[in-house]
Design a protein around this motif. Sequence first.
Motif, PDB file in Angstrom:
ATOM      1  N   ARG A 170      -5.911   4.839   4.731  1.00 19.35           N
ATOM      2  CA  ARG A 170      -7.198   5.342   4.279  1.00 19.35           C
ATOM      3  C   ARG A 170      -7.545   4.747   2.922  1.00 19.35           C
ATOM      4  NH1 ARG A 170      -8.957  11.733   4.513  1.00 19.35           N
ATOM      5  NH2 ARG A 170     -11.185  11.405   4.252  1.00 19.35           N
ATOM      6  N   GLN A 171      -8.830   4.581   2.665  1.00 18.46           N
ATOM      7  CA  GLN A 171      -9.266   4.039   1.398  1.00 18.46           C
ATOM      8  C   GLN A 171      -8.920   5.002   0.271  1.00 18.46           C
ATOM      9  OE1 GLN A 171     -13.421   3.216   1.715  1.00 18.46           O
ATOM     10  NE2 GLN A 171     -13.157   1.572   3.202  1.00 18.46           N
ATOM     11  N   LYS A 172      -8.781   4.463  -0.923  1.00 12.98           N
ATOM     12  CA  LYS A 172      -8.468   5.298  -2.078  1.00 12.98           C
ATOM     13  C   LYS A 172      -9.669   6.163  -2.458  1.00 12.98           C
ATOM     14  CE  LYS A 172      -5.087   2.084  -4.009  1.00 12.98           C
ATOM     15  NZ  LYS A 172      -4.699   1.298  -5.206  1.00 12.98           N
ATOM     16  N   LYS A 173      -9.349   7.338  -2.982  1.00 14.47           N
ATOM     17  CA  LYS A 173     -10.423   8.244  -3.393  1.00 14.47           C
ATOM     18  C   LYS A 173     -11.175   7.737  -4.612  1.00 14.47           C
ATOM     19  CE  LYS A 173      -8.328  12.427  -1.523  1.00 14.47           C
ATOM     20  NZ  LYS A 173      -7.869  13.816  -1.824  1.00 14.47           N
ATOM     21  N   GLY A 174     -10.551   6.958  -5.440  1.00 13.99           N
ATOM     22  CA  GLY A 174     -11.208   6.401  -6.609  1.00 13.99           C
ATOM     23  C   GLY A 174     -11.167   7.337  -7.803  1.00 13.99           C
TER      24      GLY A 174
END
Length: 549
Positions: free
Chosen positions: A146-150
Amino acid sequence: MVVHFLSSPTMSLPLDYASDSDRDRPCTLPRVACAPETALADPMLQRALLLQASATELAASVPYSHLCKPESGPALNPYASKSLSRKNLITGFAETEYMSPAHFDSLHRSFLRKRPLSPTHPSPIHNALLDTHYQKLDAAVLKTKRQKKGDPAVIDGHNAYRGPWAKYENIHPDPPLDLSDESDHQPAPPPLPAENLSLDPLVHADESTAFHGHSKTDYQGRSYIHVPQDLDVNLLKHPGQQECFIPKKHIHSWKGHDKGISVIRFFPKSGHLLLSASMDSKIMLWDVYHERNLLRSFSGHAKAVRDVAFSGNGHTFLSASYDRMVKLWDTETGTCVSRFTTGKLPYVVKFTPTSGDQNEFLVGTSDKKIVQFDVRSGNIVQEYTHHTGPVNTITFVDDDRRFVTTSDDKSLRAWEYGIPVPIKYIAEPYMHSMPSVVLHPSAKYIACQSLDNQIVVYSASDRFRQQRRKNYRGHNCAGYALQIDISSDGRYLMSGDAGGYACFWDWKTCKMYKKFKAHDSPVISMAWHPQETSKVVTAAWDGLIKYWD
């Protein structure tokens, strides 16, 4: 098995416990019927035994293993009239249940993870993560895909905040259906080259300035920022010596910004100049007296300007922008003296009046910090890191020895200047975020714009308690960071309104004296002239700055 106990009316005791007179009598013991009463029919030929729930006897001999079986069968008779009364379908009764789209998407993703592999249409994520059919994906592996939350402080760019909306790298949604006509279809533009995509969140812009007045000096060679002395009002006296009144009419308008105004500031003490910052990334300096025209414009930010702050003498001012830069400007020449940044969004800037020549200033940032900079070296001197949300305001109190900060964490903290530990922390369950705070001219109270459509007051002394009797209502400010101000004599409190109104209250009685329509959009900033009796400036998101008397 049913056991019947038959006892006679006169039951004798055992011989050991009987008296001498009773030993000669015959002993009568209770009779026990070990064989139960059974039906005349052969019980071995029965295939079913129907009993009521209240039955206490069995009419047939049943094996013990059958007696220990759990209850089975319908709870109610399916052919009874009571059970048919709730029937809303042919097969029975069905209840409606609400399911949110988020819950449905979660179940849909779970189905996609557990469905078997398709040999004709293999999926990359299934081939990589599924070992067997209907096997659940490993949570740790799924988390890595999953993409990073940032970072919550980053709005756009490589590390922009996505939070719970972060997508899966290997799961792509189906493309939308194109219902347009093929003749109207236009080819997609070619992708931009990689070298044109900047991943650096800091956007730099070149500084420039332009003078729009008639002359930079007067007939005596004094600069245009010099305090004029040819007026009916003395601009050199200490502010607050005059009695103030509520304005009644509109006398002038300044128009030069292309977008909404963010903040307006009067020149310190005299108020003969007006500084405005806008969402069009420009800063403009206006003449309040004489011709009331635009004197100088400052361009040097790549995004909207959030806040500006004059120094004590007005010769320099700070500007904070959404391009993450804080810049120091020379008011007279328009040159950019210094640049400062922490890599985060600066929400508020404030010069420190504690130092004589004001060589330090504070910046409240989006990463929950108050950063103290040194103007001469450009280094960070101190950091105050106890807030849990972006810092909105910084207000100096107690003869500039302390300062009060408010944040999006719905709290108020008081600090000793230079000591990174708060001396007072106020956070009540009923408190809301306070995006604007102003100090009363008496220096005893601070007024805070609360986002629950009211203005609350706290004492600026050691205890910093809330003055519950002072509560100002009647305006709509929820969702807008509307700035407030107090007249120089401390008699009136004013604030903007989301509907474009200007509201005025009496400081002592908390009664609203006047409310009139000032703009067609939210009045984001209001400022009372420090030397005039009833001169007020309002700025709104319509790009106009209006002068009232």
